[in-house]
Write a protein that holds these residues in place. Structure first.
Motif, PDB file in Angstrom:
ATOM      1  N   UNK A 290       0.627  -1.195   0.182  1.00 10.42           N
ATOM      2  CA  UNK A 290      -0.332  -0.257   0.191  1.00 10.42           C
ATOM      3  C   UNK A 290       1.043   1.610  -0.326  1.00 10.42           C
ATOM      4  N   UNK A 291       2.021   1.678   0.824  1.00  9.87           N
ATOM      5  CA  UNK A 291       2.880   2.812   0.932  1.00  9.87           C
ATOM      6  C   UNK A 291       3.369   2.471  -0.443  1.00  9.87           C
ATOM      7  N   UNK A 292       3.873   0.958  -1.080  1.00  8.23           N
ATOM      8  CA  UNK A 292       4.801   1.273  -2.605  1.00  8.23           C
ATOM      9  C   UNK A 292       3.787   3.186  -3.885  1.00  8.23           C
ATOM     10  N   UNK A 293       2.393   1.681  -3.386  1.00  3.45           N
ATOM     11  CA  UNK A 293       1.070   2.715  -4.239  1.00  3.45           C
ATOM     12  C   UNK A 293       0.805   3.985  -4.219  1.00  3.45           C
ATOM     13  N   UNK A 294       1.571   4.223  -2.783  1.00  3.94           N
ATOM     14  CA  UNK A 294       0.861   5.374  -2.667  1.00  3.94           C
ATOM     15  C   UNK A 294       2.276   6.193  -3.225  1.00  3.94           C
TER      16      UNK A 294
ATOM     17  N   UNK B 237       4.971   0.388  10.631  1.00  2.88           N
ATOM     18  CA  UNK B 237       4.260   0.031   9.250  1.00  2.88           C
ATOM     19  C   UNK B 237       3.071  -0.126  10.026  1.00  2.88           C
ATOM     20  N   UNK B 238       3.021  -0.034  11.820  1.00  2.83           N
ATOM     21  CA  UNK B 238       1.327  -0.413  12.299  1.00  2.83           C
ATOM     22  C   UNK B 238       0.841   1.538  12.105  1.00  2.83           C
ATOM     23  N   UNK B 239       2.106   2.458  12.464  1.00  5.38           N
ATOM     24  CA  UNK B 239       1.269   4.063  11.942  1.00  5.38           C
ATOM     25  C   UNK B 239       0.456   4.204  10.595  1.00  5.38           C
ATOM     26  N   UNK B 240       1.817   3.542  10.222  1.00  3.60           N
ATOM     27  CA  UNK B 240       0.931   3.089   8.132  1.00  3.60           C
ATOM     28  C   UNK B 240      -0.088   2.842   8.314  1.00  3.60           C
TER      29      UNK B 240
ATOM     30  N   UNK C  79      -2.833   5.090   9.669  1.00  4.59           N
ATOM     31  CA  UNK C  79      -3.116   5.679   8.834  1.00  4.59           C
ATOM     32  C   UNK C  79      -4.488   5.799   7.109  1.00  4.59           C
ATOM     33  N   UNK C  80      -3.844   3.989   6.967  1.00 10.68           N
ATOM     34  CA  UNK C  80      -4.620   3.473   6.287  1.00 10.68           C
ATOM     35  C   UNK C  80      -5.777   3.343   6.552  1.00 10.68           C
ATOM     36  N   UNK C  81      -6.346   3.066   7.733  1.00 10.95           N
ATOM     37  CA  UNK C  81      -7.548   3.134   8.008  1.00 10.95           C
ATOM     38  C   UNK C  81      -8.375   4.401   7.946  1.00 10.95           C
ATOM     39  N   UNK C  82      -7.360   5.558   8.245  1.00 11.52           N
ATOM     40  CA  UNK C  82      -8.329   6.869   7.813  1.00 11.52           C
ATOM     41  C   UNK C  82      -8.626   6.894   6.429  1.00 11.52           C
TER      42      UNK C  82
END
Lengths: 166, 422
Positions: A112-116, B21-24, B27-30
């Protein structure tokens, strides 16, 4: 069990190692250039009285690349900051399940981070004024770094699933 | 929304997902649930979290410490420390503490210090009859001196996320760092004398004090150079860190004790450590942007102010929160996430940011040696093969005296602020 899965696992381990060599070498080289650049900038300011205008932007750009490329190395060297001994205390069956769940989550988040990061690159085209290069050179560090991280998590998933058979 | 995020945090933490990665993930949830929060803006926040020149001090000071340990400076400083302490009872234990203190000026993190001493000093201590768990506990506890005496990664990160002058934090932390060393030495004296470990050595030393001092001088000189340079405005902390790397590299060239493989490993270790820290920093920078939508910092601040409005009590409350958090979470993460969150609370009560910062960073480091989770403890115990239980049995007196130092620093701001403001 047959030797086929074992061989597949070994190939993945080898692949992990090769990627490690490539990425770590790149990242360390960038780190060394960054150190040199900051040192040269101090010298330029004091000894030669001619500050390097681009040195701040270039060194922070290099820094982003060391940070994001280093995600892979950090995973290999187990330096990521986490609380992983709780799972280790769980009974074997549950532990295996938890480890697989965790691994799938890790793959999802890193992907997901890579995609963003990729989306960000697509939607911006500004320039970094001091160097007159596109800001994409900076943003690219994020999808590359997280992409590599997702890859190492993925390469390690089959081993977790296969553990019971060994 | 917020309870859901809090529960998700605890579950993911317990599952062993890295905090960054937890924080990421949170943030994904948000991003998925709140249309007001754009995923691309979030990604931009994440990257810009790394785009700051002062942060370059982090890898540079880590690299300085790594290079120092392979340069041969460490061994020379050890000879000096051993010479100074050889007439004391528990001489080698005192060497352990003094070495951490003297090398602190070149080492910004407790982990590197603990790893080096666990490899080099603990075997020597075992030969002289110290119990292995005591040596390991002492090595870990004294390693906490290293990041307090400047340069310290914790101080740099705290200064960065709270906008406090890193130069002032460096200067202010000197006395607290030395105080910590003095308290540990006094305590070690009492412990070793009571057990009769390593009685005073009356032999004549083989090298003179002057020669030994000369060998240790490069390590003692560097922090002076850094602090004077930064406080006088000659260079910024990051530039000072680059100079420190060159300074240490020079000694590698002079002493010729390190080989290319060691240099490669030093660079690799710097890379991995930096990346791990910066992932948490960048992710929490992006996540705190999300949190402000929820007014989380304000809510927490108001709740804390209802508990007490007395500055010292507030610092004690914060120290307690960090202590409890540090039992499970790495101190660096606490600095990055909680440091800026509590700042408005303490400043509204008139606490000096440098005073707050030094108390905060001191307490955050303690998390490294408090079981069940502590990186410094894990590092040292992995090398000496001591179980966490045995470690805990030997380390608790040092945790108590560490807390004593923290209490002194909370009650008397003078210790933290005097050098910071001259």
């Amino acid at each position: 069990m047959g030797s086929q899965p074992t061989r597949a696992l070994r190939v993945m381990q080898d692949l992990e190692l090769v990627i490690d060599r490539v990425l770590t070498t790149f990242a360390v080289a960038i780190l060394v250039v960054m150190v040199a650049l900051v040192a040269i900038a101090v010298a330029a300011r004091y000894l030669f009285n001619s500050p390097l205008v681009y040195s701040y932007d270039l060194s922070t750009l290099l820094f982003a690349w060391t940070v994001f490329l280093g995600l892979y190395t950090a995973e290999r060297d187990n330096t990521h900051i986490s609380l992983d001994n709780l799972v280790q205390m769980a009974p074997a069956k549950l532990r295996r399940l938890l480890l697989i769940v965790r691994q799938v989550l890790l793959i999802a988040v890193a992907t997901y981070a890579a995609w963003m990061g990729l989306l960000l690159i697509q939607r911006t085209g500004m320039q970094i004024p001091s160097m007159r290069i596109s800001v994409r050179w900076l943003y690219a560090s994020m999808p590359v770094g997280f992409g590599a991280l997702a890859l190492i998590y993925l390469l390690r998933l089959p081993r977790l699933i296969a553990i019971r058979e060994n | 929304m917020l309870p859901l995020v809090a529960i998700a945090f605890v579950v993911l933490l317990a599952l062993g997902v890295p905090i960054g990665l937890i924080l990421l993930a949170l943030s994904l949830i948000y991003v998925l649930l709140e249309p007001a929060i754009m995923d691309v803006v979030f990604a931009q926040r994440l990257i810009s979290g790394t785009q700051s020149f002062p942060l370059l001090a982090v890898p540079l000071f880590i690299l300085t410490g790594e290079l120092m340990n392979i340069s041969g400076i460490t061994r020379r400083v050890m000879d000096f420390a051993a010479l100074v302490t050889h007439r004391m009872s528990g001489g080698l234990a005192q060497t352990n503490i003094l070495l951490s203190t003297l090398l602190a000026g070149m080492s910004g993190s407790a982990n590197g210090d603990a790893a080096m001493q666990a490899k080099v000093l603990v075997p020597e201590m075992s030969k002289r009859g110290y119990p292995l768990n005591f040596s390991t506990a002492l090595t870990s506890a004294s390693a906490l001196i290293a990041p307090m005496i400047p340069p310290g990664i914790g101080l740099i990160l705290f200064g960065f996320v709270t906008n406090t002058s890193i130069g002032r934090l460096f200067a202010g932390a000197i006395i607290p760092g030395l105080l910590l060393a003095a308290v540990m030495m006094a305590q070690t004296h009492l412990i070793t004398r009571r057990h009769g470990w390593d009685p005073p050595n009356r032999d004549k030393p083989t090298i003179s004090l002057g020669r030994a001092f000369l060998g240790a001088a490069p390590a003692i000189l560097l922090p002076v150079l850094i602090i004077v340079g930064v406080r006088m405005g000659v260079f910024t902390p990051s530039e000072a860190a680059a100079v420190a790397v060159l300074y240490t590299a020079t000694f590698i060239l002079i002493y010729r004790e390190a080989d290319w493989r060691q240099i490669w490993l030093a660079l690799r270790s710097t890379l991995a450590t930096t990346s791990a820290i910066l992932l948490v920093l960048a992710a929490s920078a992006a996540f705190s942007w999300v949190l402000t939508f929820e007014r989380v910092p304000q809510t927490i601040g108001e709740a804390m102010l209802t508990a007490t409005d007395q500055p010292q009590m507030m610092l004690a409350l914060i120290a307690t929160i960090i202590f409890l958090g540090g039992l499970f979470i790495e101190g660096t993460a606490l600095i990055l996430i909680l440091g800026p969150m509590f700042l408005p609370v303490v400043t509204s009560l008139g606490v000096d940011p440098v005073h707050y910062g030094i108390v905060f960073v001191l307490m955050a480091h303690l998390g490294g040696i408090t079981p069940p989770v502590g990186t410094v403890m894990f590092t040292a115990c992995a090398i000496t093969r001591v179980s966490i239980i045995d470690f805990a049995r030997a380390v608790w007196p040092y945790i108590l005296s560490y807390l004593f130092v923290a209490a002194v620093l909370i009650l008397f701001p003078f210790f933290s602020t005097w050098l910071a403001y001259i």
